[in-house]
Structures are given as structure tokens and as C-alpha cells.
Design an enzyme around this catalytic site. Structure first.
Site, PDB file in Angstrom:
ATOM      1  N   TRP A 129     -42.648  54.700 -17.222  1.00  0.00           N
ATOM      2  CA  TRP A 129     -43.255  54.850 -15.892  1.00  0.00           C
ATOM      3  C   TRP A 129     -42.502  55.968 -15.163  1.00  0.00           C
ATOM      4  CZ3 TRP A 129     -41.658  51.981 -11.009  1.00  0.00           C
ATOM      5  CH2 TRP A 129     -42.657  52.088 -10.018  1.00  0.00           C
ATOM      6  N   ASP A 210     -37.674  45.810 -16.838  1.00  0.00           N
ATOM      7  CA  ASP A 210     -38.684  45.950 -15.791  1.00  0.00           C
ATOM      8  C   ASP A 210     -39.824  44.991 -16.129  1.00  0.00           C
ATOM      9  OD1 ASP A 210     -40.532  46.653 -13.912  1.00  0.00           O
ATOM     10  OD2 ASP A 210     -40.532  48.803 -14.363  1.00  0.00           O
ATOM     11  N   LYS A 245     -48.791  42.424  -9.310  1.00  0.00           N
ATOM     12  CA  LYS A 245     -49.982  42.287 -10.154  1.00  0.00           C
ATOM     13  C   LYS A 245     -50.285  40.822 -10.435  1.00  0.00           C
ATOM     14  CE  LYS A 245     -48.590  46.612 -10.768  1.00  0.00           C
ATOM     15  NZ  LYS A 245     -49.062  47.942 -10.754  1.00  0.00           N
TER      16      LYS A 245
HETATM   17  C1  LMR Z   1     -48.903  52.262 -11.937  1.00  0.00           C
HETATM   18  O1  LMR Z   1     -48.147  52.638 -12.838  1.00  0.00           O
HETATM   19  O2  LMR Z   1     -50.039  52.714 -11.765  1.00  0.00           O
HETATM   20  C2  LMR Z   1     -48.447  51.159 -11.017  1.00  0.00           C
HETATM   21  O3  LMR Z   1     -47.211  50.684 -11.425  1.00  0.00           O
HETATM   22  C3  LMR Z   1     -48.484  51.545  -9.590  1.00  0.00           C
HETATM   23  C4  LMR Z   1     -47.436  52.548  -9.220  1.00  0.00           C
HETATM   24  O4  LMR Z   1     -46.714  52.300  -8.237  1.00  0.00           O
HETATM   25  O5  LMR Z   1     -47.308  53.580  -9.862  1.00  0.00           O
END
Ligand code: LMR
Length: 394
Positions: A129, A210, A245
Site C-alpha cells: 500500500w 497491517d 472496512k
Molecule cells: C485503499 O487502498 O484504497 C484504501 O486502503 C483506502 C486508502 O486510504 O488508500
């Protein structure tokens, strides 16, 4: 002074969502941000959360600050939800701090970890992420990446992951995704979690997990199995849990930093560092979401309703995965079966940046440049449009 600033590039996820919102194309389809959408394209409020909210509003008599660590009922429930009753025991070895969302939990965890091990390198999966880097990096920690997702096989390349993690040393931090890997949807098997625990034991690194999608991959127990294995094998693990979520509390910013430690002395010291960090960054957490989550998780009737609704959402997302992968495979000359093997909200479609961008421009179909889509935004109305659009660029 402010005139010295120049405009930064937009956030790769939120920036794209904003561009999509501004797009006047009536047929646009937004598969950007990870938000669960029902069949009508609405992000629903869980029934149990609605009931808890009505009760809370009827009873609430104050808006005074919560304690810095947060609401005790919520924290106790989160310990049990994440680690399970057996590992929690009397709970004295676990420090839990309520945070503004899962991001807040990662930030508090990184502040504490940077104080415990200032020279630590944080090992993140490639890809991960994108916000992990600025969040953990904001306290001055350094980074290394380990290879994780193999675009050719559309799965975890575990051998190269292990090879890379052999470089992690005592005092380093390895960041793992508890379940529903973001952005790939490709998760570790329980045997693979166990092999990483072996490495952590022999090399002495610390595992940070996470946990943003608990209950959205397979179910609440299966999704927690890897992190519980780590906690029981290593005796120390840090978890950043989000209620965005799985309780649908996105805008209420509800999360928990959980430090599973060896004893109550370590827990007390960890707590003091965590609270110091919270005071520096935001002082006290927001109350509303945690009060709702605490009620839902502790009241047997609300809990049963929530678990049933969450199981339904999880089942629907897995059905969407199956249908979408079948239709894409039938419509193109590529095998998209990997989508049905992956978990949670996200999968890569395996498109190039140019293909992803051209779908945006020509069809109003918004996915990240990496071709990550939010599977949970597909529905009966838009799925065939998405299939046709993707087929058009292959
Ligand atoms: C995402 O990856 O779309 C979600 O975790 C929302 C975000 O804050 O990026």
C-alpha cells in the site's frame, strides 16, 4: 513563507478518486479506493452499527475527551477480536491504543518502534500500500523491500520473499499484511506464515502486521490465523487494526494499535511510549466510531448481526471475484482465474500503465495505474461494461 511551497503530485489513490468524482462522463466506473459497495453502488452502514448508533445517541450525555488510550470496552473487544480469547488470557501482556483509523495505528506503532529500535530498517513487500512508506517513514525509519507478488504467476513468490527476508537483521521490522494483501489480493498460506515465524526467530526481526481487512477475505477466524500464529510463536508482535472496512466505519476513523508482548512490565512501558506518541500527534482519539464498535462487538445480539452481515459481504465479494474472472476469461484470450484465488478487495488486472490510463480516458473506467481494481465496487450493472472495456485494450 508559504510561497516557497510548490504543488505536490496528487495521492495515487485519493487523487484518482477525486479525478473520477470530477469526471462528468455519466458512464464512469470508479474502481479506485477500497470501499465496499453493495449491489446498488452504496457503501452501506451495518445494521448492527445503526442499532448501536441509535442507542448511543439516546444515551449519550457528554462529549468530554476519551482517555488518551481510548475507550476501554472497545480496546478489550479489539484484543479478543484480533488475537482470540486464548492468546488474550488476562490481557495484561497486550497494550492496546485506540487510534484515528488504521493509519493512526500504523503511525503510533511506528513511533513506538522507532523509539525501541532507532536504527531499524522496515521491510515492506513489493508492492505494498503506497501510504506505508510515508506513514512509517514519518518517524525517520529506513526502508528495504522484499519481493512478494509475481506478476507472471499472479501469486506470492515465496522463495524469493524468503531470500530477501534473509537480509532482515535483529532490530529490523518486517511489515506483513494480515490478510487481503493490498494491492495484490495474494495472501500467505499458514505454512508460509510459519516459515516467516522461523525466520523471525532465527534472525531476531520484529513483525508488524497491517490488519485492515479482517473478516473480508475468508472469515474472521481464518483471516486472523496468520497473525495469531506469529503471536503464539514469537511472543511479540505488533498489529495495526482498522475498523474502516469490516465494521464499515470508514469516516469515523476507528483503529487500534495492538502490541502483543511478553509480560505486563513490557506492556506498561510500551503503553507509556504509545501514549506519548499519541499526545504528540493528536492527543486523544475520536470517540464515535469506537463507542459504536465497542457496543457492536460486546453485545451478543449486535455481534451476531454484525458477524452475519460481514459474512454475507465476504461471500458476495468472493462471488464477484468468481463471476468477474469467469467473464473476463471467456471474453479475452487470457486466464483470469487468479482473481478468484485472491482475497479481499483488491486484485491487479495485469494491465500496463498505458492501458489503465487509456481506459480512464476512453471509457471512464477508473483503476489505479498499477491496474489494481477494487473488486468490491463491481456489481451486476457495471460488470459487463468493465469486462468489455478491459477486453478492448487487450
Ligand atoms: C485503499 O487502498 O484504497 C484504501 O486502503 C483506502 C486508502 O486510504 O488508500
Amino acid at each position: 513563507m508559504l510561497s516557497t511551497l510548490s504543488v505536490l503530485p496528487p495521492d495515487p489513490i485519493l487523487g484518482l478518486a477525486a479525478t473520477c468524482r470530477a469526471d462528468t462522463n455519466p458512464d464512469k466506473i470508479d474502481l479506485t479506493v477500497g470501499i465496499y459497495m453493495d449491489e446498488n453502488g452504496i457503501c452501506p452502514v451495518f445494521e448492527a452499527v445503526q442499532m448501536a448508533q441509535r442507542a448511543l445517541i439516546a444515551e449519550e450525555v457528554t462529549k468530554a475527551y476519551l482517555p488518551a488510550a481510548g475507550d476501554q470496552m472497545f480496546l478489550d473487544q479489539m484484543k479478543g477480536l484480533v488475537f482470540g480469547d486464548e492468546l488474550v488470557g488476562d490481557g495484561q501482556h497486550i497494550t492496546a491504543i485506540q487510534t484515528p483509523g488504521g493509519c493512526g495505528a500504523i503511525r503510533i506503532a511506528s513511533e513506538v518502534l522507532a523509539e525501541a529500535s532507532p536504527d531499524a530498517t522496515v521491510w515492506v513487500s513489493n508492492p505494498t500500500w503506497p501510504v506505508h512508506i510515508p506513514l512509517l517513514g514519518s518517524v525517520g525509519l529506513k526502508f528495504a523491500t522484499y519481493r512478494y507478488y509475481d506478476p507472471a504467476s499472479h501469486g506470492v513468490d515465496f522463495e524469493v520473499m524468503v531470500d530477501d527476508l534473509k537480509g532482515a537483521r535483529a532490530g529490523d521490522i518486517v511489515l506483513l499484511h494480515g490478510c487481503c494483501h493490498n494491492p495484490s489480493g495474494a495472501d500467505l498460506t499458514l505454512d508460509q506464515w510459519s516459515a516467516i515465524a522461523d525466520l523471525a526467530e532465527s534472525q531476531g526481526f520484529t513483525v508488524l502486521i497491517d490488519l485492515a481487512y479482517l473478516g473480508m477475505g475468508k472469515d474472521l477466524e481464518v483471516d486472523a490465523a496468520g497473525l495469531r500464529l506469529m503471536a503464539s510463536r514469537l511472543g511479540e508482535v505488533i498489529v495495526a487494526a482498522s475498523c474502516s472496512k469490516n465494521l464499515g466505519l470508514y469516516r469515523e476513523r476507528t483503529g487500534t494499535a495492538l502490541f502483543f508482548g511478553r509480560n505486563s512490565q513490557t506492556a506498561a512501558a510500551t503503553q507509556s511510549h504509545g501514549l506519548g506518541a499519541a499526545r504528540r500527534v493528536y492527543s486523544m482519539p475520536p470517540a464515535h466510531g469506537a463507542l459504536l464498535a465497542g457496543r457492536v462487538l460486546s453485545d451478543p445480539e449486535l455481534r451476531a448481526s454484525w458477524e452475519a452481515e460481514l459474512a454475507g459481504i465476504c461471500a458476495r465479494m468472493n462471488l464477484l471475484r468468481n463471476t468477474f474472472s469467469e467473464r473476463l476469461t471467456a471474453r479475452t484470450d487470457r486466464d483470469f482465474a487468479f482473481i478468484s484465488r485472491e482475497n479481499g478487495m483488491f486484485s491487479f488486472l495485469g494491465l500496463s500503465v498505458e492501458q489503465a490510463q487509456s481506459l480512464r480516458a476512453s471509457r471512464g473506467l477508473y483503476m489505479l495505474d498499477s491496474s489494481r481494481i477494487n473488486v468490491a465496487a463491481l456489481n451486476d450493472h457495471n460488470m459487463d461494461l468493465v469486462v468489455e472495456a478491459v477486453a478492448s485494450v487487450l
